[in-house]
Design a protein around this motif. Sequence first.
Motif, PDB file in Angstrom:
ATOM      1  N   LEU A 101       0.795  -1.116   0.090  1.00 15.80           N
ATOM      2  CA  LEU A 101      -0.016   0.080  -0.178  1.00 15.80           C
ATOM      3  C   LEU A 101       0.824   1.074  -0.081  1.00 15.80           C
ATOM      4  O   LEU A 101       0.494   2.186  -0.765  1.00 15.80           O
ATOM      5  N   ARG A 102       1.776   1.170   0.849  1.00 17.53           N
ATOM      6  CA  ARG A 102       2.773   2.426   0.754  1.00 17.53           C
ATOM      7  C   ARG A 102       3.463   2.670  -0.742  1.00 17.53           C
ATOM      8  O   ARG A 102       3.493   3.809  -1.106  1.00 17.53           O
ATOM      9  N   ARG A 103       3.863   1.576  -1.238  1.00 17.33           N
ATOM     10  CA  ARG A 103       4.457   1.917  -2.502  1.00 17.33           C
ATOM     11  C   ARG A 103       3.426   2.317  -3.542  1.00 17.33           C
ATOM     12  O   ARG A 103       3.723   3.087  -4.355  1.00 17.33           O
ATOM     13  N   GLU A 104       2.281   1.716  -3.550  1.00 15.71           N
ATOM     14  CA  GLU A 104       1.157   2.186  -4.267  1.00 15.71           C
ATOM     15  C   GLU A 104       0.890   3.651  -4.322  1.00 15.71           C
ATOM     16  O   GLU A 104       0.640   4.481  -4.994  1.00 15.71           O
ATOM     17  N   ALA A 157       2.701   5.815  -2.848  1.00 20.70           N
ATOM     18  CA  ALA A 157       3.768   6.773  -3.523  1.00 20.70           C
ATOM     19  C   ALA A 157       4.004   6.639  -4.843  1.00 20.70           C
ATOM     20  O   ALA A 157       4.133   7.964  -5.394  1.00 20.70           O
ATOM     21  N   ALA A 158       3.375   5.711  -5.738  1.00 17.51           N
ATOM     22  CA  ALA A 158       3.311   5.906  -6.849  1.00 17.51           C
ATOM     23  C   ALA A 158       2.301   6.873  -7.493  1.00 17.51           C
ATOM     24  O   ALA A 158       2.234   7.751  -8.084  1.00 17.51           O
ATOM     25  N   LEU A 159       1.117   6.970  -6.911  1.00 16.84           N
ATOM     26  CA  LEU A 159       0.027   7.855  -6.930  1.00 16.84           C
ATOM     27  C   LEU A 159       0.329   9.087  -6.673  1.00 16.84           C
ATOM     28  O   LEU A 159      -0.040  10.089  -7.392  1.00 16.84           O
ATOM     29  N   ARG A 160       0.950   9.381  -5.640  1.00 10.20           N
ATOM     30  CA  ARG A 160       1.560  10.690  -5.343  1.00 10.20           C
ATOM     31  C   ARG A 160       2.337  11.359  -6.414  1.00 10.20           C
ATOM     32  O   ARG A 160       2.486  12.467  -6.911  1.00 10.20           O
ATOM     33  N   GLN A 161       3.313  10.471  -6.919  1.00  8.92           N
ATOM     34  CA  GLN A 161       4.080  10.816  -8.025  1.00  8.92           C
ATOM     35  C   GLN A 161       3.587  11.101  -9.310  1.00  8.92           C
ATOM     36  O   GLN A 161       3.575  12.183  -9.986  1.00  8.92           O
ATOM     37  N   ARG A 162       2.467  10.230  -9.462  1.00  6.13           N
ATOM     38  CA  ARG A 162       1.678  10.406 -10.587  1.00  6.13           C
ATOM     39  C   ARG A 162       0.585  11.856 -10.527  1.00  6.13           C
ATOM     40  O   ARG A 162       0.520  12.523 -11.422  1.00  6.13           O
ATOM     41  N   TYR A 163       0.034  11.961  -9.512  1.00  4.19           N
ATOM     42  CA  TYR A 163      -0.705  12.847  -9.292  1.00  4.19           C
ATOM     43  C   TYR A 163      -0.522  14.154  -8.462  1.00  4.19           C
ATOM     44  O   TYR A 163      -1.253  15.169  -8.342  1.00  4.19           O
ATOM     45  N   GLY A 164       0.712  13.977  -7.824  1.00  6.19           N
ATOM     46  CA  GLY A 164       1.104  15.069  -7.127  1.00  6.19           C
ATOM     47  C   GLY A 164       0.314  15.620  -5.907  1.00  6.19           C
ATOM     48  O   GLY A 164      -0.320  14.648  -5.230  1.00  6.19           O
ATOM     49  N   ASP A 165       0.015  16.550  -5.871  1.00  5.21           N
ATOM     50  CA  ASP A 165      -0.727  17.117  -4.566  1.00  5.21           C
ATOM     51  C   ASP A 165      -2.548  16.531  -4.753  1.00  5.21           C
ATOM     52  O   ASP A 165      -3.116  16.747  -3.720  1.00  5.21           O
ATOM     53  N   LEU A 166      -2.820  16.314  -6.062  1.00  5.38           N
ATOM     54  CA  LEU A 166      -4.170  15.888  -6.044  1.00  5.38           C
ATOM     55  C   LEU A 166      -4.528  14.726  -5.235  1.00  5.38           C
ATOM     56  O   LEU A 166      -5.865  14.731  -4.715  1.00  5.38           O
ATOM     57  N   PHE A 167      -3.490  13.876  -5.110  1.00  4.94           N
ATOM     58  CA  PHE A 167      -3.962  12.564  -4.191  1.00  4.94           C
ATOM     59  C   PHE A 167      -4.277  13.063  -2.734  1.00  4.94           C
ATOM     60  O   PHE A 167      -5.168  12.788  -1.940  1.00  4.94           O
ATOM     61  N   ASP A 168      -3.597  14.075  -2.205  1.00  3.05           N
ATOM     62  CA  ASP A 168      -3.886  14.650  -0.882  1.00  3.05           C
ATOM     63  C   ASP A 168      -5.051  15.616  -0.883  1.00  3.05           C
ATOM     64  O   ASP A 168      -5.808  15.432   0.277  1.00  3.05           O
ATOM     65  N   VAL A 169      -5.116  16.209  -1.949  1.00  5.36           N
ATOM     66  CA  VAL A 169      -6.396  16.946  -2.008  1.00  5.36           C
ATOM     67  C   VAL A 169      -7.832  16.167  -2.006  1.00  5.36           C
ATOM     68  O   VAL A 169      -8.560  16.406  -1.141  1.00  5.36           O
TER      69      VAL A 169
END
Length: 154
Positions: free
Chosen positions: A53-56, A58-70
């Motif tokens: 889950l952490r790796r996935e 991290a990949a989402l955060r790299q792909r979508y940047g701040d949008l993941f956290d938003v």
Amino acid sequence: MVGETRSFAGQLLPFASGSYPTARTGRERLQLRFPAAALIIGWAFMESERDILRRERAALRQRYGDLFDVVASILFDADPIEINYETNTDEYEPEAGTILPRLNEASTVDDVARIVHEEFLHWFGADEADAVQKYQPVAARIWEAWQTFNRRQS
């Protein structure tokens, strides 16, 4: 003299007699030196669900940047399942992680509401997820964030 051994994944690896192929981690060295033992105790080498889950994420955060956290923050603030205890701010990250890749199929706020609802059905079941209309306010905020993200990418 050159020999060969099989890695844990089954690839044939050449090595000079008396030495072993280079491996970066202790786990890799063990797998290369003792492939049969690695198979026998293979469960010890399995990646934990938390690590995956952490790796996935991290990949989402790299792909979508701040949008993941938003998106995770939007879900946390709206708290459609009522699991916000104010200290568990990462509670909706798994849902954000499955919603984001599907936003490409959305062309309206209603599409986003449907996607969010489907993901909440998946994660929490029909009893907890409730009706799709419940997700309209969340969908509007996610749609706005998605549009902003796309404008920045252009």
